[in-house]
Design a protein around this motif. Sequence first.
Motif, PDB file in Angstrom:
ATOM      1  N   ASP A 159     -48.636  -0.697  61.141  1.00  0.00           N
ATOM      2  CA  ASP A 159     -47.906  -0.391  59.914  1.00  0.00           C
ATOM      3  C   ASP A 159     -48.742  -0.770  58.695  1.00  0.00           C
ATOM      4  O   ASP A 159     -49.452  -1.766  58.709  1.00  0.00           O
ATOM      5  CB  ASP A 159     -46.590  -1.173  59.847  1.00  0.00           C
ATOM      6  N   LEU A 160     -48.607   0.020  57.648  1.00  0.00           N
ATOM      7  CA  LEU A 160     -49.205  -0.274  56.353  1.00  0.00           C
ATOM      8  C   LEU A 160     -48.060  -0.656  55.431  1.00  0.00           C
ATOM      9  O   LEU A 160     -47.145   0.139  55.197  1.00  0.00           O
ATOM     10  CB  LEU A 160     -49.950   0.955  55.823  1.00  0.00           C
ATOM     11  N   ILE A 161     -48.090  -1.906  54.932  1.00  0.00           N
ATOM     12  CA  ILE A 161     -46.974  -2.469  54.188  1.00  0.00           C
ATOM     13  C   ILE A 161     -47.435  -2.939  52.815  1.00  0.00           C
ATOM     14  O   ILE A 161     -48.483  -3.564  52.687  1.00  0.00           O
ATOM     15  CB  ILE A 161     -46.370  -3.686  54.929  1.00  0.00           C
ATOM     16  N   ALA A 162     -46.611  -2.666  51.798  1.00  0.00           N
ATOM     17  CA  ALA A 162     -46.853  -3.183  50.450  1.00  0.00           C
ATOM     18  C   ALA A 162     -45.866  -4.317  50.188  1.00  0.00           C
ATOM     19  O   ALA A 162     -44.689  -4.221  50.545  1.00  0.00           O
ATOM     20  CB  ALA A 162     -46.671  -2.083  49.413  1.00  0.00           C
ATOM     21  N   PHE A 163     -46.357  -5.376  49.562  1.00  0.00           N
ATOM     22  CA  PHE A 163     -45.532  -6.528  49.189  1.00  0.00           C
ATOM     23  C   PHE A 163     -45.673  -6.753  47.689  1.00  0.00           C
ATOM     24  O   PHE A 163     -46.791  -6.904  47.193  1.00  0.00           O
ATOM     25  CB  PHE A 163     -45.999  -7.799  49.916  1.00  0.00           C
ATOM     26  N   ASP A 164     -44.569  -6.761  46.975  1.00  0.00           N
ATOM     27  CA  ASP A 164     -44.550  -7.114  45.562  1.00  0.00           C
ATOM     28  C   ASP A 164     -43.887  -8.481  45.463  1.00  0.00           C
ATOM     29  O   ASP A 164     -42.719  -8.636  45.809  1.00  0.00           O
ATOM     30  CB  ASP A 164     -43.774  -6.083  44.743  1.00  0.00           C
ATOM     31  N   VAL A 165     -44.658  -9.484  45.031  1.00  0.00           N
ATOM     32  CA  VAL A 165     -44.143 -10.848  44.944  1.00  0.00           C
ATOM     33  C   VAL A 165     -44.086 -11.290  43.489  1.00  0.00           C
ATOM     34  O   VAL A 165     -44.890 -10.857  42.668  1.00  0.00           O
ATOM     35  CB  VAL A 165     -45.005 -11.834  45.771  1.00  0.00           C
ATOM     36  N   LYS A 166     -43.140 -12.164  43.206  1.00  0.00           N
ATOM     37  CA  LYS A 166     -43.003 -12.724  41.859  1.00  0.00           C
ATOM     38  C   LYS A 166     -42.733 -14.206  41.977  1.00  0.00           C
ATOM     39  O   LYS A 166     -41.970 -14.651  42.834  1.00  0.00           O
ATOM     40  CB  LYS A 166     -41.853 -12.068  41.092  1.00  0.00           C
ATOM     41  N   MET A 167     -43.365 -14.966  41.070  1.00  0.00           N
ATOM     42  CA  MET A 167     -43.132 -16.405  41.036  1.00  0.00           C
ATOM     43  C   MET A 167     -43.435 -16.960  39.655  1.00  0.00           C
ATOM     44  O   MET A 167     -44.153 -16.336  38.875  1.00  0.00           O
ATOM     45  CB  MET A 167     -43.974 -17.109  42.102  1.00  0.00           C
ATOM     46  N   ARG A 168     -42.863 -18.110  39.382  1.00  0.00           N
ATOM     47  CA  ARG A 168     -43.207 -18.893  38.195  1.00  0.00           C
ATOM     48  C   ARG A 168     -43.858 -20.176  38.678  1.00  0.00           C
ATOM     49  O   ARG A 168     -43.642 -20.615  39.789  1.00  0.00           O
ATOM     50  CB  ARG A 168     -41.947 -19.247  37.402  1.00  0.00           C
ATOM     51  N   GLY A 169     -44.643 -20.786  37.811  1.00  0.00           N
ATOM     52  CA  GLY A 169     -45.219 -22.081  38.118  1.00  0.00           C
ATOM     53  C   GLY A 169     -46.499 -22.033  38.928  1.00  0.00           C
ATOM     54  O   GLY A 169     -46.960 -23.068  39.392  1.00  0.00           O
ATOM     55  N   ALA A 170     -47.066 -20.853  39.106  1.00  0.00           N
ATOM     56  CA  ALA A 170     -48.335 -20.752  39.840  1.00  0.00           C
ATOM     57  C   ALA A 170     -49.436 -21.432  39.041  1.00  0.00           C
ATOM     58  O   ALA A 170     -49.461 -21.375  37.812  1.00  0.00           O
ATOM     59  CB  ALA A 170     -48.690 -19.292  40.096  1.00  0.00           C
ATOM     60  N   ARG A 171     -50.378 -22.043  39.757  1.00  0.00           N
ATOM     61  CA  ARG A 171     -51.537 -22.663  39.108  1.00  0.00           C
ATOM     62  C   ARG A 171     -52.649 -21.648  38.897  1.00  0.00           C
ATOM     63  O   ARG A 171     -53.606 -21.916  38.169  1.00  0.00           O
ATOM     64  CB  ARG A 171     -52.059 -23.811  39.960  1.00  0.00           C
ATOM     65  N   GLY A 172     -52.512 -20.519  39.519  1.00  0.00           N
ATOM     66  CA  GLY A 172     -53.524 -19.475  39.414  1.00  0.00           C
ATOM     67  C   GLY A 172     -53.260 -18.386  40.433  1.00  0.00           C
ATOM     68  O   GLY A 172     -52.250 -18.396  41.140  1.00  0.00           O
ATOM     69  N   ARG A 173     -54.221 -17.476  40.518  1.00  0.00           N
ATOM     70  CA  ARG A 173     -54.099 -16.313  41.393  1.00  0.00           C
ATOM     71  C   ARG A 173     -53.938 -16.678  42.865  1.00  0.00           C
ATOM     72  O   ARG A 173     -53.237 -16.001  43.614  1.00  0.00           O
ATOM     73  CB  ARG A 173     -55.319 -15.414  41.204  1.00  0.00           C
ATOM     74  N   ALA A 174     -54.580 -17.747  43.293  1.00  0.00           N
ATOM     75  CA  ALA A 174     -54.523 -18.138  44.711  1.00  0.00           C
ATOM     76  C   ALA A 174     -53.109 -18.495  45.148  1.00  0.00           C
ATOM     77  O   ALA A 174     -52.729 -18.235  46.289  1.00  0.00           O
ATOM     78  CB  ALA A 174     -55.478 -19.292  44.984  1.00  0.00           C
ATOM     79  N   ASP A 175     -52.304 -19.088  44.258  1.00  0.00           N
ATOM     80  CA  ASP A 175     -50.922 -19.404  44.616  1.00  0.00           C
ATOM     81  C   ASP A 175     -50.115 -18.138  44.857  1.00  0.00           C
ATOM     82  O   ASP A 175     -49.282 -18.085  45.769  1.00  0.00           O
ATOM     83  CB  ASP A 175     -50.256 -20.241  43.518  1.00  0.00           C
TER      84      ASP A 175
END
Length: 134
Positions: free
Chosen positions: A47-63
């Motif tokens: 399967d080819l799957i897309a994930f759209d995630v959202k968050m606050r408080g990330a320290r950067g892109r890696a989080d």
Amino acid sequence: MLAGGIFVSLSACVSGAQGPVDPDAPFEPEYLGIETRLLDRDYEGDDLIAFDVKMRGARGRADVAAYADCAVAQYALIRGYGFARHLRTNIKNEAGVWQGDAIYSISAALPRGSRTIDAEVVRANCVETDIPTV
């Protein structure tokens, strides 16, 4: 080809390699959910799957990338797959809300490529690092 759409509200997970995280930065994440979309299913069942995630408080892109990785790990395991391959992640920060748009393929066997994810290992890491999973 859009084979179907699924919305899953998750407070999910992960570990990614999308740039450095400042270890001294305060980390009080707020996971705002994940939207998943099945993009394609090939004749071998991958399967080819897309994930759209959202968050606050990330320290950067890696989080943000870690959150997406945790989501795909749990998603793969729920569907009886053991592996995923990261294809790409676009990340942006708008008014303190970090958004990641990630695409993965999931499969029963270890896929080719250098950006593979063992779903069991990643899920265990998410639990260990307190990144929520489904």
